[in-house]
Design a protein around this motif. Sequence first.
Motif, short mmCIF file in Angstrom:
data_model
loop_
_atom_site.label_atom_id
_atom_site.label_comp_id
_atom_site.label_asym_id
_atom_site.label_seq_id
_atom_site.Cartn_x
_atom_site.Cartn_y
_atom_site.Cartn_z
N LEU A 8 14.15 46.98 35.78
CA LEU A 8 13.80 46.27 34.56
C LEU A 8 13.44 44.81 34.85
CD1 LEU A 8 13.74 46.18 31.41
CD2 LEU A 8 16.15 45.51 31.53
N TYR A 9 14.12 44.18 35.77
CA TYR A 9 13.91 42.76 36.06
C TYR A 9 12.86 42.51 37.14
CZ TYR A 9 18.27 42.46 33.51
OH TYR A 9 19.23 42.57 32.55
N ARG A 10 12.46 43.53 37.89
CA ARG A 10 11.52 43.34 38.98
C ARG A 10 10.18 42.83 38.45
NH1 ARG A 10 10.47 48.40 42.31
NH2 ARG A 10 12.67 48.16 42.74
N GLY A 11 9.68 41.77 39.05
CA GLY A 11 8.41 41.19 38.65
C GLY A 11 8.54 40.14 37.55
N LEU A 12 9.74 39.96 37.01
CA LEU A 12 9.95 38.96 35.96
C LEU A 12 9.75 37.56 36.54
CD1 LEU A 12 10.91 38.43 33.02
CD2 LEU A 12 13.20 38.28 33.96
N CYS A 13 8.91 36.77 35.91
CA CYS A 13 8.64 35.41 36.38
C CYS A 13 9.66 34.47 35.77
CB CYS A 13 7.22 35.00 35.99
SG CYS A 13 6.73 33.43 36.71
N LEU A 14 10.44 33.81 36.63
CA LEU A 14 11.49 32.91 36.16
C LEU A 14 10.98 31.50 35.90
CD1 LEU A 14 14.31 33.99 38.59
CD2 LEU A 14 13.95 34.71 36.24
N SER A 25 12.11 39.77 42.97
CA SER A 25 11.54 40.85 43.77
C SER A 25 12.48 42.05 43.89
CB SER A 25 11.18 40.35 45.17
OG SER A 25 12.33 39.91 45.85
N TYR A 26 13.77 41.83 43.65
CA TYR A 26 14.76 42.91 43.79
C TYR A 26 15.97 42.57 42.94
CZ TYR A 26 18.36 45.81 45.97
OH TYR A 26 19.37 46.70 46.19
N SER A 27 16.51 43.52 42.24
CA SER A 27 17.76 43.34 41.52
C SER A 27 18.62 44.59 41.70
CB SER A 27 17.51 43.05 40.04
OG SER A 27 16.92 44.15 39.42
N ARG A 28 19.92 44.36 41.83
CA ARG A 28 20.85 45.47 42.02
C ARG A 28 22.07 45.21 41.14
NH1 ARG A 28 25.19 46.55 46.06
NH2 ARG A 28 24.96 44.35 46.47
N VAL A 29 22.48 46.21 40.39
CA VAL A 29 23.65 46.10 39.54
C VAL A 29 24.72 47.05 40.07
CG1 VAL A 29 24.54 46.40 37.20
CG2 VAL A 29 22.23 45.52 37.55
N PHE A 30 25.92 46.50 40.27
CA PHE A 30 27.05 47.31 40.73
C PHE A 30 28.24 46.94 39.87
CE2 PHE A 30 30.69 48.09 43.58
CZ PHE A 30 30.49 49.43 43.81
N GLY A 31 28.51 47.75 38.87
CA GLY A 31 29.58 47.42 37.92
C GLY A 31 29.17 46.21 37.11
N ILE A 32 29.98 45.13 37.20
CA ILE A 32 29.64 43.90 36.49
C ILE A 32 28.93 42.90 37.40
CG2 ILE A 32 31.50 44.15 34.81
CD1 ILE A 32 33.02 41.98 36.42
N ASN A 33 28.74 43.24 38.64
CA ASN A 33 28.07 42.34 39.59
C ASN A 33 26.57 42.59 39.58
OD1 ASN A 33 30.52 41.23 40.56
ND2 ASN A 33 30.81 43.09 41.76
N SER A 37 17.16 38.90 44.14
CA SER A 37 16.35 38.29 45.20
C SER A 37 15.12 37.69 44.53
CB SER A 37 15.95 39.33 46.23
OG SER A 37 15.16 38.75 47.22
N ILE A 38 14.92 36.39 44.73
CA ILE A 38 13.82 35.67 44.08
C ILE A 38 12.89 35.13 45.15
CG2 ILE A 38 13.25 33.70 42.62
CD1 ILE A 38 16.20 34.18 41.51
N VAL A 39 11.59 35.32 44.96
CA VAL A 39 10.58 34.89 45.92
C VAL A 39 9.67 33.87 45.24
CG1 VAL A 39 8.70 35.63 47.42
CG2 VAL A 39 10.67 37.10 47.10
N TRP A 46 -1.16 34.17 46.48
CA TRP A 46 0.02 35.02 46.38
C TRP A 46 0.77 35.17 47.71
CZ3 TRP A 46 2.39 35.44 42.05
CH2 TRP A 46 1.67 35.30 40.89
N GLU A 47 0.69 34.14 48.56
CA GLU A 47 1.51 34.10 49.76
C GLU A 47 2.95 33.78 49.34
OE1 GLU A 47 -0.26 31.84 53.24
OE2 GLU A 47 -1.32 31.00 51.52
N SER A 48 3.92 34.37 50.03
CA SER A 48 5.30 34.03 49.73
C SER A 48 5.72 32.85 50.61
CB SER A 48 6.23 35.22 49.96
OG SER A 48 6.20 35.60 51.31
N TYR A 49 6.41 31.91 50.01
CA TYR A 49 6.83 30.71 50.71
C TYR A 49 8.31 30.66 50.98
CZ TYR A 49 2.39 28.35 50.68
OH TYR A 49 1.10 28.00 50.94
N LYS A 50 9.11 31.03 50.05
CA LYS A 50 10.55 30.92 50.18
C LYS A 50 11.19 32.03 49.38
CE LYS A 50 14.08 28.19 51.31
NZ LYS A 50 14.48 27.95 52.65
N SER A 51 12.36 32.48 49.82
CA SER A 51 13.09 33.47 49.04
C SER A 51 14.54 33.03 48.92
CB SER A 51 13.00 34.85 49.68
OG SER A 51 13.56 34.84 50.96
#
Length: 65
Positions: A8-14, A25-33, A37-39, A46-51
Motif C-alpha cells: 500500500l505504501y510502496r511508491g508513496l512520495c513523502l 521503496s519498501y515497507s514491512r509490517v510485523f505486528g505493531i512494528n 525504506s526510503i530512497v 530518476w537516479e537514486s542518490y541516498k536511501s
Amino acid sequence: MIEKENILYRGLCLAKNDYFAAKISYSRVFGINIDLSIVIYRKDTWESYKSFYFKGLASGSDQKE
C-alpha cells in the motif's frame, strides 16, 4: 505473528522539490512494528542518490495511544 510486506505504501512520495523526490521503496509490517525504506531520487533522471531505513510503530484501531 505474521510478517507481511505492505505494498500500500510502496511508491508513496513523502517529499519533493523541483529537483528531488523521496519515495518509499519498501515497507514491512510485523505486528505493531513497521519498517520503511526510503530512497531519494533525482527527478530528471530518476537516479537514486541516498536511501534511509526507519523502524517505527504502526498505528491502528486496536492500538492504544
